[in-house]
Design a protein around this motif. Structure first.
Motif, mmCIF file in Angstrom:
data_model
loop_
_atom_site.group_PDB
_atom_site.id
_atom_site.type_symbol
_atom_site.label_atom_id
_atom_site.label_comp_id
_atom_site.label_asym_id
_atom_site.label_seq_id
_atom_site.Cartn_x
_atom_site.Cartn_y
_atom_site.Cartn_z
ATOM 1 N N VAL A 60 0.844 -1.197 0.000
ATOM 2 C CA VAL A 60 0.000 0.000 0.000
ATOM 3 C C VAL A 60 0.879 1.246 0.000
ATOM 4 N N CYS A 61 0.641 2.108 -0.982
ATOM 5 C CA CYS A 61 1.363 3.377 -1.101
ATOM 6 C C CYS A 61 0.376 4.519 -0.912
ATOM 7 N N SER A 62 0.600 5.345 0.092
ATOM 8 C CA SER A 62 -0.236 6.527 0.337
ATOM 9 C C SER A 62 0.629 7.589 1.001
ATOM 10 N N PRO A 63 0.123 8.806 1.159
ATOM 11 C CA PRO A 63 0.915 9.839 1.842
ATOM 12 C C PRO A 63 1.277 9.476 3.279
ATOM 13 N N LYS A 64 0.561 8.530 3.889
ATOM 14 C CA LYS A 64 0.882 8.106 5.250
ATOM 15 C C LYS A 64 1.183 6.619 5.338
ATOM 16 N N GLY A 65 1.545 5.992 4.230
ATOM 17 C CA GLY A 65 1.899 4.579 4.242
ATOM 18 C C GLY A 65 0.668 3.696 4.172
ATOM 19 N N PRO A 66 0.730 2.480 4.711
ATOM 20 C CA PRO A 66 1.692 1.995 5.692
ATOM 21 C C PRO A 66 2.981 1.424 5.124
ATOM 22 N N ASP A 67 3.010 1.071 3.811
ATOM 23 C CA ASP A 67 4.199 0.394 3.277
ATOM 24 C C ASP A 67 5.140 1.357 2.554
ATOM 25 N N ILE A 68 4.597 2.214 1.715
ATOM 26 C CA ILE A 68 5.403 3.203 0.979
ATOM 27 C C ILE A 68 4.726 4.557 1.145
ATOM 28 N N ARG A 69 5.501 5.584 1.510
ATOM 29 C CA ARG A 69 4.961 6.932 1.685
ATOM 30 C C ARG A 69 5.408 7.833 0.544
ATOM 31 N N LEU A 70 4.431 8.402 -0.146
ATOM 32 C CA LEU A 70 4.698 9.382 -1.185
ATOM 33 C C LEU A 70 3.683 10.518 -1.047
ATOM 34 N N GLY A 71 4.054 11.701 -1.516
ATOM 35 C CA GLY A 71 3.122 12.818 -1.453
ATOM 36 C C GLY A 71 3.041 13.425 -0.070
ATOM 37 N N SER A 72 2.117 14.371 0.088
ATOM 38 C CA SER A 72 1.978 15.120 1.340
ATOM 39 C C SER A 72 0.504 15.215 1.732
ATOM 40 N N TRP A 73 0.143 14.598 2.850
ATOM 41 C CA TRP A 73 -1.237 14.683 3.321
ATOM 42 C C TRP A 73 -1.624 16.121 3.678
ATOM 43 N N PRO A 74 -0.775 16.898 4.382
ATOM 44 C CA PRO A 74 -1.139 18.302 4.655
ATOM 45 C C PRO A 74 -1.388 19.100 3.377
ATOM 46 N N LEU A 75 -0.614 18.822 2.319
ATOM 47 C CA LEU A 75 -0.818 19.540 1.058
ATOM 48 C C LEU A 75 -2.158 19.168 0.434
ATOM 49 N N ILE A 76 -2.537 17.901 0.527
ATOM 50 C CA ILE A 76 -3.835 17.469 0.002
ATOM 51 C C ILE A 76 -4.960 18.153 0.765
ATOM 52 N N GLU A 77 -4.829 18.213 2.096
ATOM 53 C CA GLU A 77 -5.868 18.839 2.921
ATOM 54 C C GLU A 77 -6.006 20.332 2.635
ATOM 55 N N LYS A 78 -4.864 21.007 2.433
ATOM 56 C CA LYS A 78 -4.893 22.461 2.281
ATOM 57 C C LYS A 78 -5.108 22.912 0.843
ATOM 58 N N ALA A 79 -4.569 22.151 -0.106
ATOM 59 C CA ALA A 79 -4.564 22.630 -1.491
ATOM 60 C C ALA A 79 -5.368 21.755 -2.447
ATOM 61 N N GLY A 80 -6.077 20.750 -1.942
ATOM 62 C CA GLY A 80 -6.956 19.950 -2.785
ATOM 63 C C GLY A 80 -6.260 19.307 -3.952
ATOM 64 N N VAL A 81 -6.664 19.674 -5.170
ATOM 65 C CA VAL A 81 -6.168 19.009 -6.370
ATOM 66 C C VAL A 81 -4.660 19.192 -6.551
ATOM 67 N N VAL A 82 -4.078 20.277 -6.036
ATOM 68 C CA VAL A 82 -2.626 20.457 -6.124
ATOM 69 C C VAL A 82 -1.922 19.334 -5.366
ATOM 70 N N GLY A 83 -2.429 19.013 -4.178
ATOM 71 C CA GLY A 83 -1.866 17.909 -3.407
ATOM 72 C C GLY A 83 -2.079 16.575 -4.080
ATOM 73 N N LEU A 84 -3.247 16.380 -4.704
ATOM 74 C CA LEU A 84 -3.516 15.124 -5.409
ATOM 75 C C LEU A 84 -2.582 14.954 -6.605
ATOM 76 N N LEU A 85 -2.409 16.023 -7.368
ATOM 77 C CA LEU A 85 -1.518 15.960 -8.532
ATOM 78 C C LEU A 85 -0.083 15.680 -8.097
ATOM 79 N N ASN A 86 0.319 16.280 -6.979
ATOM 80 C CA ASN A 86 1.663 16.035 -6.461
ATOM 81 C C ASN A 86 1.846 14.566 -6.093
ATOM 82 N N TYR A 87 0.868 13.996 -5.423
ATOM 83 C CA TYR A 87 0.960 12.578 -5.029
ATOM 84 C C TYR A 87 1.063 11.678 -6.257
ATOM 85 N N TRP A 88 0.173 11.877 -7.225
ATOM 86 C CA TRP A 88 0.157 10.973 -8.371
ATOM 87 C C TRP A 88 1.363 11.182 -9.296
#
Length: 395
Positions: free
Chosen positions: A60-88
């Motif tokens: 599982v890869c997500s901004p908070k893991g549990p196995d691989i961490r990519l992207g920024s959860w605070p950025l997703i919360e604050k900037a919406g699609v900007v954070g989503l685009l950064n993660y992907w």
């Protein structure tokens, strides 16, 4: 069940070798994963746990893991699609060379080259669907319109072998309008852990723990307070209900951008019997909160899931349900476990709800529980995902 999709029962080792060696290595990419997040997080977590029990090796890869961490959860919360685009974008770069048998992607926004040739894409909602309904005020609607264009570009550029699932039939239809071929889209509903969410005989003790009245009628609303959920309509309708109905309390559980504004509205129009709990721990507190209520109430204008996770949890908890009359909530009529209400006029909506509360509907609680056990059990739904992933891995 998905159109054109066989719900066959797989043996427990269908996705693993007879000698115990794992046959499938699955990468799961999601911006939310339990215990961080909401609906999407819980869907993915529950299906991953079921797949693991079937022998699938899940990473599982997500901004908070549990196995691989990519992207920024605070950025997703604050900037919406900007954070989503950064993660992907980071996903597309990190997994440029990968040897996974398949990738399971949740609401992807991959604008760069897609490194996954065998993808299962699950859409929990679409910006296109929300934008078409004009949810929220004008600036919010314009924002969603722009994001919907980006979403359409990302989804229609997926590899030709990609399969899609929607957690609601309306999502499936939205994907068709976006430009995805119908024969590549399947419907797999949201589910619920029917062992955790269930009725309880100890309602008074649970109410006391949450600071709720031990007697009287409790209407429970659960979910993030965002424009699509129409929390202001909920407060306005309840203000008229409490004037005509004695000993009734509205309990609102959930955070979100409109929480403080909803509190202010309740105070401004003089609503007395409303309790805002804020965010509630899904594992520790939410099953008990459902179990101590009398009714579940939902006033959404748009939902992606069919049913939404909170509605599935309420049904599994044996709650009769009062919901807005949108397609994704029609399951309440199908299961004969509550009533649907038009929210075009708050006075008319309040009249409908008061009549329902005063009426006789002795089977609605048991009907809700029985439907959840039969149709929304994660163990049953995971078979559909297992079938699709097996099909992808086989090429």
């Amino acid at each position: 069940m998905a159109a054109g999709f066989s719900r066959r029962t797989l043996p427990d080792n269908a996705l693993s070798g007879g000698d115990g060696d794992v046959r499938m290595r699955l990468l799961v990419c999601t911006t939310e994963y339990f215990p961080h997040g909401a609906g999407m997080a819980n869907v993915v977590y529950n299906i991953v746990e079921q797949l693991k029990s079937r022998g699938v090796e899940c990473t599982v890869c997500s901004p908070k893991g549990p196995d691989i961490r990519l992207g920024s959860w605070p950025l997703i919360e604050k900037a919406g699609v900007v954070g989503l685009l950064n993660y992907w974008y980071r996903v597309s770069q990190h997994f440029r060379d990968n040897d996974y048998d398949a990738a399971w992607l949740q609401n992807p926004f991959i604008v760069a080259e897609n490194p996954f040739k065998r993808c299962l894409v699950t859409m929990h909602s679409t910006y296109s669907g929300s934008s078409d309904l004009g949810v929220g005020n004008l600036p919010f609607h314009l924002y969603e319109s722009v994001v919907a264009r980006i979403e359409r570009s990302c989804l229609t550029r997926m590899p030709p072998a990609t399969l899609f699932t929607g957690v609601g039939q309306p999502v499936r239809e939205e994907l068709e309008r976006i430009g995805i071929a119908r024969d590549r889209i399947f419907y797999i509903p949201n589910g619920v852990d029917v062992r955790r969410f269930r009725p309880s005989p100890d309602r008074k003790a649970i109410r006391k723990r949450f600071g709720l009245p031990e007697d009287g009628t409790i209407l429970l609303s659960v979910g993030r307070l965002i424009p699509a959920k129409q929390p202001f309509a909920l407060i306005e309708v309840f203000s008229q209900i409490e004037r005509r109905q004695k000993d009734v309390t509205l309990c609102v559980a959930g955070g979100g951008e409109l929480l403080e504004a909803a509190r202010e509205l309740a105070e401004k129009i003089g609503v007395k019997n409303v309790i805002f709990l804020g965010s509630v721990d899904h594992d520790r507190d939410l099953p008990g909160l459902y179990a101590c209520a009398d009714y579940y109430i939902m006033t959404s204008k748009y939902e992606g899931g069919m049913p939404p996770l909170t509605l599935a949890e309420a049904m599994a908890s044996g709650l009769p349900c009062i919901v807005s009359d949108i397609p994704n909530l029609a399951i309440v009529r199908e299961a004969d476990c509550g009533t649907t209400v038009s929210l075009d006029d708050t006075a008319t909506a309040a009249d409908t709800i008061v009549r329902y509360l005063d009426g006789e509907h002795p089977d609605h609680a048991s009907n809700a529980r029985a439907y959840a056990e039969r149709m929304l059990n994660w163990e049953v739904l995971s078979m559909n995902y297992a079938n699709m992933l097996e099909r992808l891995a086989a090429g």
